[in-house]
Write a protein that holds these residues in place. Structure first.
Motif, PDB file in Angstrom:
ATOM      1  N   SER A  17     -11.722  15.800  12.159  1.00 40.58           N
ATOM      2  CA  SER A  17     -12.396  16.771  12.937  1.00 40.58           C
ATOM      3  C   SER A  17     -11.962  17.825  13.498  1.00 40.58           C
ATOM      4  N   ARG A  18     -10.652  17.822  13.787  1.00 40.74           N
ATOM      5  CA  ARG A  18      -9.743  18.887  14.340  1.00 40.74           C
ATOM      6  C   ARG A  18      -8.325  18.955  13.738  1.00 40.74           C
ATOM      7  N   GLY A  19      -7.652  19.817  14.172  1.00 40.62           N
ATOM      8  CA  GLY A  19      -6.121  20.017  13.960  1.00 40.62           C
ATOM      9  C   GLY A  19      -5.979  19.985  12.416  1.00 40.62           C
ATOM     10  N   ILE A  20      -4.649  19.130  12.245  1.00 40.00           N
ATOM     11  CA  ILE A  20      -4.566  19.195  10.828  1.00 40.00           C
ATOM     12  C   ILE A  20      -5.469  18.499   9.903  1.00 40.00           C
ATOM     13  N   ASP A  39     -13.615   9.903  12.844  1.00 46.23           N
ATOM     14  CA  ASP A  39     -12.830  10.193  14.124  1.00 46.23           C
ATOM     15  C   ASP A  39     -13.205   9.327  15.232  1.00 46.23           C
ATOM     16  N   TYR A  40     -12.869   9.393  16.404  1.00 43.90           N
ATOM     17  CA  TYR A  40     -13.003   8.583  17.583  1.00 43.90           C
ATOM     18  C   TYR A  40     -13.905   9.160  18.630  1.00 43.90           C
ATOM     19  N   GLY A  41     -13.757  10.517  18.651  1.00 46.00           N
ATOM     20  CA  GLY A  41     -14.123  11.221  20.086  1.00 46.00           C
ATOM     21  C   GLY A  41     -15.417  11.916  19.961  1.00 46.00           C
ATOM     22  N   ARG A 116      -0.663   1.013  17.491  1.00 50.02           N
ATOM     23  CA  ARG A 116      -1.966   0.152  17.160  1.00 50.02           C
ATOM     24  C   ARG A 116      -2.961   1.268  16.290  1.00 50.02           C
ATOM     25  N   ILE A 117      -2.845   2.558  16.879  1.00 42.96           N
ATOM     26  CA  ILE A 117      -3.758   3.886  16.443  1.00 42.96           C
ATOM     27  C   ILE A 117      -2.957   4.018  15.139  1.00 42.96           C
ATOM     28  N   ASN A 118      -1.617   4.742  15.440  1.00 43.97           N
ATOM     29  CA  ASN A 118      -1.007   5.638  14.438  1.00 43.97           C
ATOM     30  C   ASN A 118      -0.687   4.707  13.149  1.00 43.97           C
ATOM     31  N   MET A 144       0.198  10.427   7.236  1.00 40.83           N
ATOM     32  CA  MET A 144       0.825  11.526   7.882  1.00 40.83           C
ATOM     33  C   MET A 144       1.728  10.858   9.017  1.00 40.83           C
ATOM     34  N   SER A 145       3.037  11.088   8.579  1.00 38.77           N
ATOM     35  CA  SER A 145       4.280  10.738   9.453  1.00 38.77           C
ATOM     36  C   SER A 145       4.455  11.642  10.302  1.00 38.77           C
ATOM     37  N   SER A 146       5.880  12.093  10.466  1.00 38.56           N
ATOM     38  CA  SER A 146       6.415  13.076  11.398  1.00 38.56           C
ATOM     39  C   SER A 146       7.850  13.360  11.214  1.00 38.56           C
ATOM     40  N   PHE A 191       6.924  20.966  13.790  1.00 37.47           N
ATOM     41  CA  PHE A 191       6.029  21.433  15.029  1.00 37.47           C
ATOM     42  C   PHE A 191       4.647  22.255  14.602  1.00 37.47           C
ATOM     43  N   ILE A 192       3.618  21.879  14.514  1.00 39.50           N
ATOM     44  CA  ILE A 192       2.468  22.524  14.009  1.00 39.50           C
ATOM     45  C   ILE A 192       1.507  22.842  15.143  1.00 39.50           C
ATOM     46  N   ASN A 193       0.834  23.917  15.352  1.00 39.26           N
ATOM     47  CA  ASN A 193       0.056  24.646  16.127  1.00 39.26           C
ATOM     48  C   ASN A 193      -1.474  23.571  15.946  1.00 39.26           C
TER      49      ASN A 193
HETATM   50  P1  NAP Z   1      -4.921  16.158  16.989  1.00 43.24           P
HETATM   51  O1  NAP Z   1      -5.511  17.718  16.922  1.00 43.24           O
HETATM   52  O2  NAP Z   1      -4.804  15.685  18.178  1.00 43.24           O
HETATM   53  O3  NAP Z   1      -6.186  15.399  16.151  1.00 43.24           O
HETATM   54  C1  NAP Z   1      -5.802  14.097  15.923  1.00 43.24           C
HETATM   55  C2  NAP Z   1      -7.276  13.528  15.224  1.00 43.24           C
HETATM   56  O4  NAP Z   1      -7.046  11.969  15.241  1.00 43.24           O
HETATM   57  C3  NAP Z   1      -8.518  13.888  16.096  1.00 43.24           C
HETATM   58  O5  NAP Z   1      -9.416  14.016  15.114  1.00 43.24           O
HETATM   59  C4  NAP Z   1      -8.836  12.538  16.574  1.00 43.24           C
HETATM   60  O6  NAP Z   1     -10.293  12.180  16.548  1.00 43.24           O
HETATM   61  C5  NAP Z   1      -8.140  11.351  15.888  1.00 43.24           C
HETATM   62  N1  NAP Z   1      -8.044  10.128  16.314  1.00 43.24           N
HETATM   63  C6  NAP Z   1      -6.940  10.002  17.294  1.00 43.24           C
HETATM   64  N2  NAP Z   1      -7.290   8.780  17.748  1.00 43.24           N
HETATM   65  C7  NAP Z   1      -8.300   8.064  16.938  1.00 43.24           C
HETATM   66  C8  NAP Z   1      -8.534   6.701  16.776  1.00 43.24           C
HETATM   67  N3  NAP Z   1      -8.008   5.845  17.722  1.00 43.24           N
HETATM   68  N4  NAP Z   1      -9.692   6.518  15.811  1.00 43.24           N
HETATM   69  C9  NAP Z   1      -9.918   7.548  14.969  1.00 43.24           C
HETATM   70  N5  NAP Z   1      -9.737   8.777  15.127  1.00 43.24           N
HETATM   71  C10 NAP Z   1      -8.675   9.155  16.114  1.00 43.24           C
HETATM   72  O7  NAP Z   1      -3.533  16.052  16.251  1.00 43.24           O
HETATM   73  P2  NAP Z   1      -2.863  16.840  15.112  1.00 43.24           P
HETATM   74  O8  NAP Z   1      -2.036  17.510  15.857  1.00 43.24           O
HETATM   75  O9  NAP Z   1      -3.826  17.551  14.217  1.00 43.24           O
HETATM   76  O10 NAP Z   1      -2.290  15.715  14.298  1.00 43.24           O
HETATM   77  C11 NAP Z   1      -2.747  14.916  13.102  1.00 43.24           C
HETATM   78  C12 NAP Z   1      -1.704  14.167  12.583  1.00 43.24           C
HETATM   79  O11 NAP Z   1      -0.437  14.591  12.349  1.00 43.24           O
HETATM   80  C13 NAP Z   1      -1.445  13.145  13.749  1.00 43.24           C
HETATM   81  O12 NAP Z   1      -1.000  11.754  12.980  1.00 43.24           O
HETATM   82  C14 NAP Z   1      -0.046  13.470  14.147  1.00 43.24           C
HETATM   83  O13 NAP Z   1       0.795  12.488  14.863  1.00 43.24           O
HETATM   84  C15 NAP Z   1       0.490  14.173  12.962  1.00 43.24           C
HETATM   85  N6  NAP Z   1       1.653  15.197  13.329  1.00 43.24           N
HETATM   86  C16 NAP Z   1       1.315  16.249  14.097  1.00 43.24           C
HETATM   87  C17 NAP Z   1       2.292  17.118  14.560  1.00 43.24           C
HETATM   88  C18 NAP Z   1       1.877  18.455  15.107  1.00 43.24           C
HETATM   89  O14 NAP Z   1       2.892  19.149  15.469  1.00 43.24           O
HETATM   90  N7  NAP Z   1       0.750  18.778  15.494  1.00 43.24           N
HETATM   91  C19 NAP Z   1       3.583  16.930  13.978  1.00 43.24           C
HETATM   92  C20 NAP Z   1       3.891  15.784  13.221  1.00 43.24           C
HETATM   93  C21 NAP Z   1       2.757  14.832  12.927  1.00 43.24           C
HETATM   94  P3  NAP Z   1     -11.253  12.337  18.306  1.00 43.24           P
HETATM   95  O15 NAP Z   1     -10.419  13.568  18.773  1.00 43.24           O
HETATM   96  O16 NAP Z   1     -12.571  12.084  17.700  1.00 43.24           O
HETATM   97  O17 NAP Z   1     -10.509  11.251  18.658  1.00 43.24           O
END
Ligand code: NAP
Length: 251
Positions: A17-20, A39-41, A116-118, A144-146, A191-193
């Protein structure tokens, strides 16, 4: 005009739904895939993402609401993918959270919840969705690791454990399902915006960016570009890999 890379494919993107996740889902739709997100939220955010997916060409786009850390949700997702799309060619285990804190102060509940979630979430989804892929004798799984899972990060014992665990899951999945025509790869963003990194303080952000060879944070589309490639036929012979998209952060 060149052929769309994912024409006729179906995809499920968790956390789409958002972000990556949103950037990946939209890139898949633009390349001709029918896409569902899980998604959850916030319902409004998911509805906005579905509208954008339809505009991008995924006429049947839909969203599923639930918690990826619930194995029953994964079963429901697989059932919906089968009913609506007739299967699932591409699974992106992208949903994830952070709950940072120093190890000495980190509560066991915080460690458990993040893992549990990741990690468990990705396992449940892989288990249910790969059953559809095995029947089709084809599939693509992206986890999606990191960078945090590759080299660790102070203050992220829970998160980096979950992201390192995802690499193990990717490797075992690649070995176990390769003979069925299914590939599994991990992406390790730096590090992603996104809304996730917007939680950091300015000082934390400045410190992270200072360590990046390219001198800037990445954008969700930088990750989506790799996801499209890995999901496409161009990557048919790539499996069990962990690919960093981090502007040189791990160097
Ligand atoms: P984000 O904007 O916080 O988005 C996270 C997404 O995961 C949201 O759509 C959220 O949905 C969903 N989510 C969270 N908990 C959930 C659950 N229990 N069940 C179902 N959906 C759930 O994060 P992002 O930055 O785009 O990150 C996406 C992935 O890339 C993550 O796995 C993150 O660890 C990884 N990552 C990100 C970065 C970075 O710099 N941003 C770097 C390395 C890895 P709701 O909002 O609806 O809960």
């Amino acid at each position: 005009m060149s052929e769309l890379l994912l024409k006729g494919k179906t995809a499920l993107v968790t956390g789409g739904s958002r972000g990556i996740g949103r950037a990946i889902a939209l890139a898949f739709a633009r390349e001709g895939a029918e896409v569902a997100i899980a998604d959850y939220g916030d319902d409004a955010v998911a509805a906005e993402a579905v509208a954008l997916l339809r505009e991008a060409g995924s006429d049947k786009a839909f969203s599923l609401k639930g918690d990826v850390s619930d194995p029953e949700f994964a079963k429901a997702c697989a059932a919906q993918m089968k009913d609506v799309f007739g299967g699932c060619d591409i699974l992106v285990n992208n949903a994830g959270i952070t709950d940072d804190g120093l190890l000495l102060r980190m509560k066991p509940e915080s460690f458990d919840r993040v893992v549990r979630i990741n990690l468990n979430g990705a396992f449940y989804m892989t288990k249910e969705i790969s059953a559809l892929m095995v029947k089709a004798r084809a599939g693509r799984i992206l986890n999606m690791s990191s960078v945090s899972g590759v080299k660790g990060n102070a203050g992220q014992a829970n998160y980096s454990s979950s992201k390192a665990g995802l690499i193990g899951l990717t490797l075992s999945t690649a070995k176990e399902l390769g003979a069925r025509g299914i590939t599994a790869n991990a992406i390790a963003p730096g590090f992603i915006n996104t809304p996730m990194t917007a939680l950091l303080t300015e000082e934390q952000m400045a410190r992270s960016v200072a360590a990046i060879a390219l001198g800037r944070a990445g954008e969700p589309e930088d990750i989506a570009n790799l996801a499209v490639f890995l999901a496409s036929d161009l990557a048919a012979y790539i499996t069990g890999q962990v690919i960093a998209v981090d502007g040189g952060l791990v160097l």
